[in-house]
Design an enzyme around this catalytic site. Structure first.
Site, PDB file in Angstrom:
ATOM      1  N   GLY A   1      -1.311  -7.004   3.200  1.00  0.00           N
ATOM      2  CA  GLY A   1      -0.033  -7.642   2.860  1.00  0.00           C
ATOM      3  C   GLY A   1       0.014  -9.084   3.315  1.00  0.00           C
ATOM      4  N   ALA A   2       0.692  -9.918   2.524  1.00  0.00           N
ATOM      5  CA  ALA A   2       0.773 -11.349   2.845  1.00  0.00           C
ATOM      6  C   ALA A   2       2.194 -11.868   2.658  1.00  0.00           C
ATOM      7  CB  ALA A   2      -0.219 -12.129   1.975  1.00  0.00           C
TER       8      ALA A   2
ATOM      9  N   ASP B   1       9.119 -12.013  16.216  1.00  0.00           N
ATOM     10  CA  ASP B   1       8.541 -10.906  15.445  1.00  0.00           C
ATOM     11  C   ASP B   1       7.070 -10.661  15.819  1.00  0.00           C
ATOM     12  OD1 ASP B   1      10.836 -10.254  14.008  1.00  0.00           O
ATOM     13  OD2 ASP B   1      10.412 -11.719  12.440  1.00  0.00           O
TER      14      ASP B   1
ATOM     15  N   SER C   1      21.036  -3.331   8.944  1.00  0.00           N
ATOM     16  CA  SER C   1      20.387  -3.777  10.182  1.00  0.00           C
ATOM     17  C   SER C   1      20.610  -2.792  11.334  1.00  0.00           C
ATOM     18  CB  SER C   1      20.914  -5.153  10.590  1.00  0.00           C
ATOM     19  OG  SER C   1      20.388  -5.502  11.851  1.00  0.00           O
TER      20      SER C   1
ATOM     21  N   GLY D   1       6.057   1.743  13.322  1.00  0.00           N
ATOM     22  CA  GLY D   1       6.660   0.419  13.182  1.00  0.00           C
ATOM     23  C   GLY D   1       7.931   0.192  13.977  1.00  0.00           C
TER      24      GLY D   1
ATOM     25  N   LYS E   1      15.661 -16.156   7.427  1.00  0.00           N
ATOM     26  CA  LYS E   1      14.726 -16.584   8.483  1.00  0.00           C
ATOM     27  C   LYS E   1      14.009 -17.893   8.174  1.00  0.00           C
ATOM     28  CE  LYS E   1      13.549 -11.929  10.064  1.00  0.00           C
ATOM     29  NZ  LYS E   1      12.432 -11.072  10.504  1.00  0.00           N
TER      30      LYS E   1
ATOM     31  N   SER F   1      19.893  -3.751  14.383  1.00  0.00           N
ATOM     32  CA  SER F   1      20.035  -4.575  15.580  1.00  0.00           C
ATOM     33  C   SER F   1      21.352  -4.343  16.329  1.00  0.00           C
ATOM     34  CB  SER F   1      19.865  -6.057  15.234  1.00  0.00           C
ATOM     35  OG  SER F   1      18.534  -6.277  14.840  1.00  0.00           O
TER      36      SER F   1
ATOM     37  N   GLY G   1       6.394 -12.086   4.312  1.00  0.00           N
ATOM     38  CA  GLY G   1       7.005 -12.705   5.483  1.00  0.00           C
ATOM     39  C   GLY G   1       6.569 -12.047   6.783  1.00  0.00           C
TER      40      GLY G   1
HETATM   41  P1  ATR Z   1       8.110  -8.820   3.969  1.00  0.00           P
HETATM   42  O1  ATR Z   1       8.914 -10.044   4.240  1.00  0.00           O
HETATM   43  O2  ATR Z   1       8.720  -7.564   4.533  1.00  0.00           O
HETATM   44  O3  ATR Z   1       6.679  -8.955   4.339  1.00  0.00           O
HETATM   45  P2  ATR Z   1       7.672  -9.447   1.211  1.00  0.00           P
HETATM   46  O4  ATR Z   1       7.597 -10.871   1.604  1.00  0.00           O
HETATM   47  O5  ATR Z   1       8.466  -9.074   0.004  1.00  0.00           O
HETATM   48  O6  ATR Z   1       8.227  -8.568   2.399  1.00  0.00           O
HETATM   49  O7  ATR Z   1       6.178  -8.898   1.063  1.00  0.00           O
HETATM   50  C1  ATR Z   1       5.917  -7.643   0.598  1.00  0.00           C
HETATM   51  C2  ATR Z   1       4.416  -7.349   0.689  1.00  0.00           C
HETATM   52  O8  ATR Z   1       4.189  -6.047   0.162  1.00  0.00           O
HETATM   53  C3  ATR Z   1       3.558  -8.300  -0.123  1.00  0.00           C
HETATM   54  O9  ATR Z   1       2.309  -8.469   0.511  1.00  0.00           O
HETATM   55  C4  ATR Z   1       3.406  -7.535  -1.436  1.00  0.00           C
HETATM   56  O10 ATR Z   1       2.279  -7.865  -2.187  1.00  0.00           O
HETATM   57  P3  ATR Z   1       2.337  -9.043  -3.308  1.00  0.00           P
HETATM   58  O11 ATR Z   1       2.202 -10.324  -2.561  1.00  0.00           O
HETATM   59  O12 ATR Z   1       1.184  -8.780  -4.192  1.00  0.00           O
HETATM   60  O13 ATR Z   1       3.657  -8.903  -3.993  1.00  0.00           O
HETATM   61  C5  ATR Z   1       3.282  -6.128  -0.913  1.00  0.00           C
HETATM   62  N1  ATR Z   1       3.614  -5.134  -1.940  1.00  0.00           N
HETATM   63  C6  ATR Z   1       4.848  -4.741  -2.337  1.00  0.00           C
HETATM   64  N2  ATR Z   1       4.757  -3.802  -3.307  1.00  0.00           N
HETATM   65  C7  ATR Z   1       3.436  -3.601  -3.537  1.00  0.00           C
HETATM   66  C8  ATR Z   1       2.667  -2.742  -4.407  1.00  0.00           C
HETATM   67  N3  ATR Z   1       3.282  -1.892  -5.257  1.00  0.00           N
HETATM   68  N4  ATR Z   1       1.323  -2.782  -4.340  1.00  0.00           N
HETATM   69  C9  ATR Z   1       0.705  -3.628  -3.478  1.00  0.00           C
HETATM   70  N5  ATR Z   1       1.346  -4.465  -2.634  1.00  0.00           N
HETATM   71  C10 ATR Z   1       2.692  -4.443  -2.653  1.00  0.00           C
END
Ligand code: ATR
Length: 282
Positions: free
Chosen positions: A134-135, A108, A20, A247, A71, A22, A137
């Site tokens: 991405g979907a 966040d 971290s 970022g 979290k 922070s 957290g």
């Molecule tokens: P965070 O909390 O940082 O968002 P997370 O919850 O682990 O981390 O989410 C990681 C994101 O990166 C997800 O959207 C994941 O896609 P999946 O839902 O399909 O797993 C994406 N991600 C990680 N590695 C990936 C890869 N090799 N190709 C495409 N998407 C990836």
């Protein structure tokens, strides 16, 4: 550091927490403003989180940040959770009230938005569609922030489409449209902002495989990854002449409300702070 017997206390709870930034970030502000206070890293296992949070008021803490993996679990452990954090389903900032009650917030999304507004001031949220890759957290907080800022259409693209569908349903937002992973480059047409909220592009991870050919030249590109600061996505966007936002600012701006609540000073995000935090990445 100047610490008296009345020092104000806060910190970050995670498992692990060694990575971290922070403590470095809040430590810089404490020193800069000459505050009698401390911000410490605390390694707490998931099964011990409830007990440790309850002990903080008794130890005289003013609050804490929460990081991975706490979290989401923290939401149920608060006495009160602000509406915004409830919608995100996660708490990253705990403020301990005078009577010892735990008030949970999520900053966040605010940090994400402030980072874009400060570093790409020409971008106007209502001016057009935004694509979020991405979907996970991080995406949840970003989507809520974009919705609240008045973005008219959010295109959500995720490798695992079901996760994007589930997220969009949970947020109950008409403005979110899920696009298939295979069509991610088409999802860039007419947008004003592109956000990578995945871990792709981070040190040790493959880059995000995305053609920017259809991205309008005025579109802003943001990556929430900050190690490295210039991800392959941002490098490709710079080569095409886009305004890019890295970022690190999201991390810096999300910390502002907590610091203010615990230590009573509204802190400023400056280049010097950025440099200090970046040194912690090396
Ligand atoms: P965070 O909390 O940082 O968002 P997370 O919850 O682990 O981390 O989410 C990681 C994101 O990166 C997800 O959207 C994941 O896609 P999946 O839902 O399909 O797993 C994406 N991600 C990680 N590695 C990936 C890869 N090799 N190709 C495409 N998407 C990836």
């Amino acid at each position: 550091m100047k610490l008296s017997g009345q020092a104000k206390l806060a910190g970050v709870i995670g498992y692990p927490v060694a990575h971290s930034l922070s403590p470095r970030l809040h430590g810089y502000w404490l020193e800069y403003y000459g505050i009698d206070g401390a911000y410490i890293p605390m390694t707490v296992k998931p099964q011990d989180l409830a007990e440790c949070l309850r002990i903080l008021p008794k130890l005289g803490f003013r609050g804490c940040n929460l990081t991975v993996p706490h979290k989401e679990a923290a939401v149920a452990l608060m006495d009160e959770v602000e509406e915004h954090a409830r919608r995100i389903g996660a708490v990253n900032t705990v403020i301990i009230e005078q009577d010892g009650r735990l008030f949970g917030r999520n900053t966040d999304g605010l940090g994400f938005l402030e980072n874009i507004l400060v570093n790409a001031p020409a971008w106007l949220p209502p001016s057009g569609p935004v694509t979020v890759i991405g979907a996970g957290g991080a995406a949840r907080a970003i989507l809520v922030a974009l919705m609240d800022a008045g973005v008219p259409e959010i295109r959500l693209v995720n490798r695992t489409a079901e996760k994007a569908e589930k997220l969009s349903q949970e947020l109950g937002a008409d403005v979110i449209r899920v696009w298939p992973w295979q069509k991610r480059s088409e999802a860039l047409e007419d947008i004003t902002l592109l956000v990578n909220s995945t871990t792709l592009g981070m040190n040790g991870q493959p880059p995000l495989d995305l053609s920017l050919d259809r991205l309008p030249h005025k579109a802003v590109v943001n990556d929430i990854v900050y190690a490295p600061l210039k991800t392959p996505l941002l490098a490709a966007a710079v080569a095409r002449g886009h305004t890019v936002v890295d970022g690190l600012g999201m991390l810096l701006y999300q910390a502002v409300p907590g610091f203010f609540a615990w230590f009573g000073q509204e802190p400023e995000v400056t280049d010097r702070l950025r440099q200090r935090v970046l040194e912690g990445l090396q």
